[in-house]
Scaffold this active site. Structure first.
Site, short mmCIF file in Angstrom:
data_model
loop_
_atom_site.label_atom_id
_atom_site.label_comp_id
_atom_site.label_asym_id
_atom_site.label_seq_id
_atom_site.Cartn_x
_atom_site.Cartn_y
_atom_site.Cartn_z
N ARG A 26 0.83 -1.21 0.00
CA ARG A 26 0.00 0.00 0.00
C ARG A 26 0.87 1.26 0.00
O ARG A 26 0.94 1.98 -1.00
CB ARG A 26 -0.93 0.00 1.22
CG ARG A 26 -2.07 1.04 1.15
CD ARG A 26 -1.71 2.42 1.62
NE ARG A 26 -1.27 2.47 3.01
CZ ARG A 26 -0.80 3.57 3.58
NH1 ARG A 26 -0.67 4.70 2.88
NH2 ARG A 26 -0.40 3.55 4.84
N ASP A 27 1.58 1.51 1.06
CA ASP A 27 2.36 2.73 1.18
C ASP A 27 3.55 2.74 0.24
O ASP A 27 4.02 3.80 -0.19
CB ASP A 27 2.83 2.91 2.62
CG ASP A 27 3.30 4.32 2.92
OD1 ASP A 27 2.88 5.25 2.23
OD2 ASP A 27 4.10 4.49 3.86
N HIS A 222 6.39 4.65 12.51
CA HIS A 222 6.48 4.57 11.04
C HIS A 222 7.55 5.55 10.61
O HIS A 222 7.32 6.76 10.55
CB HIS A 222 5.12 4.93 10.45
CG HIS A 222 5.04 4.82 8.97
ND1 HIS A 222 4.13 3.99 8.34
CD2 HIS A 222 5.71 5.45 7.97
CE1 HIS A 222 4.26 4.11 7.03
NE2 HIS A 222 5.21 5.00 6.78
N HIS A 224 10.68 6.98 7.97
CA HIS A 224 11.29 7.08 6.66
C HIS A 224 12.78 7.34 6.86
O HIS A 224 13.19 7.90 7.88
CB HIS A 224 10.64 8.20 5.85
CG HIS A 224 9.24 7.90 5.43
ND1 HIS A 224 8.84 7.88 4.11
CD2 HIS A 224 8.13 7.58 6.14
CE1 HIS A 224 7.55 7.57 4.03
NE2 HIS A 224 7.10 7.39 5.26
N CYS A 255 5.49 9.45 0.06
CA CYS A 255 4.16 10.03 0.22
C CYS A 255 3.87 10.88 -1.00
O CYS A 255 4.63 11.80 -1.31
CB CYS A 255 4.08 10.89 1.49
SG CYS A 255 2.51 11.74 1.67
N ASN A 264 10.25 4.39 2.71
CA ASN A 264 10.03 3.91 4.06
C ASN A 264 11.24 3.13 4.56
O ASN A 264 12.09 2.67 3.78
CB ASN A 264 8.82 2.96 4.08
CG ASN A 264 7.52 3.67 3.86
OD1 ASN A 264 7.02 4.37 4.72
ND2 ASN A 264 6.95 3.50 2.67
#
Length: 316
Positions: A26-27, A222, A224, A255, A264
């Site tokens: 997803r991300d 979360h 990065h 993003c 990420n």
């Protein structure tokens, strides 16, 4: 590379086990310029599950105008349900609003997530709302999800810094996060969306949530790796008692609404780090490396993960 590496040398006071929350499908893929075919995405999810990742966030039921890379969310999940049966219904998905929730509920999915902002600027750019009015989107969505028996995860973006506003007050992040928890979120994922967090800042934010009555068992982190601090920040999180960490296979992602947000934290880099500390995670490193190398081939570019580059061969 020897299978006996890294050497396992533990550190007193850290958790014995960590949950890796895989966000690559997803991300990771939402920020790719190319649209990945649905079957490739499905294979990616299946391979990640086979590698032992306990949670794999599969997609987002967002309007295709905003994230065209995930326009096939329903088709993907329908295919995974047909292939994996009930296990596919356990895969979490992001739902930005009630319509997204309805689409996920039609497929019998059981775990959803909503996405909030810790800053005014990102709320405006990502949600077309203010810091306060963004909750008008989440409140009915979360209430309906809970009524349907679903669990809800709350993401909070820009917790450590914002490309338009700069520093983000810790108490502002806590206010947004606790509001999501009060609305019924089971877990809160605190996002370092542009990768500017440092270890002291991580400890400060965990402590501030603790002062607000939110223990580390309710939190996920979360990170990065924009400034190369992701694993240092994980270490600070472990010292603070947090046991859930988001990561993306091969370091995919960023993003789409924040151009300074690079990839990420790579799942492989996190697994190597945890293994060296003797912290259980249940993930087969070799299988994830192979999967990330395969996905890098699909995307036509090398993986940014240091561990994939070290273990995956020159073609990765």
């Amino acid at each position: 590379m020897s299978r006996d590496l890294p050497m396992v040398i533990g550190e007193p006071g850290l958790p014995e086990r960590v949950t890796i929350y895989e966000v690559g499908p997803r991300d990771g893929l939402q920020n790719e310029k190319a649209v990945v075919p649905t079957e490739v995405k499905a294979t990616f999810v299946r391979r990640l599950l086979a590698a032992g990742l306990p949670i794999v966030e599969a997609t987002s039921f967002v309007h295709p105008r905003w994230v065209p890379q995930l326009a096939d969310a329903a088709d993907l999940m329908r295919g995974l349900v047909a292939d994996l049966g009930d296990a596919a219904r356990e895969l979490p998905v992001l739902v930005p609003n009630e319509r997204g929730l309805e689409r996920s509920a039609e497929l019998g999915l059981r775990h959803v997530a909503v996405f909030a902002s810790a800053t005014e600027a990102f709320a405006a750019k990502n949600l077309n709302r203010t810091l306060l009015t963004q909750f008008e989107m989440f409140t009915p969505t979360m209430a309906k999800a809970i009524d349907l028996g679903m669990t809800v995860r709350g993401y909070v973006s820009m917790c450590f810094g914002d490309p338009w506003e700069g520093p983000v007050p810790v108490d502002q992040v806590v206010a947004v996060g606790t509001r999501l928890l009060d609305l019924g979120a089971d877990q809160l994922s605190l996002g370092d969306t542009i990768g500017v967090a440092t270890a002291g800042h991580v400890r400060e934010l965990i402590g501030a949530f603790g002062d607000a009555g939110v223990g580390p068992e309710r939190l996920a982190l979360h990170f990065h790796d924009t400034y190369g601090q992701a694993l240092t920040n994980v270490h600070a999180g472990l010292q603070g008692g947090v046991t859930t960490y988001d990561a993306s296979a091969g370091g995919l992602g960023g993003c789409p609404y924040a151009k300074s947000a690079t990839g990420n934290l790579a799942t492989e880099d996190l697994v190597w780090f945890l293994t060296g500390l003797g912290i259980e995670h249940g993930v087969d490193l070799e299988a994830v490396v192979e999967t990330s190398g395969w996905m890098a081939d699909q995307l036509g570019r090398p993986s940014p993960s240091a561990v994939v580059r070290a273990l995956g061969g020159d073609s990765r």
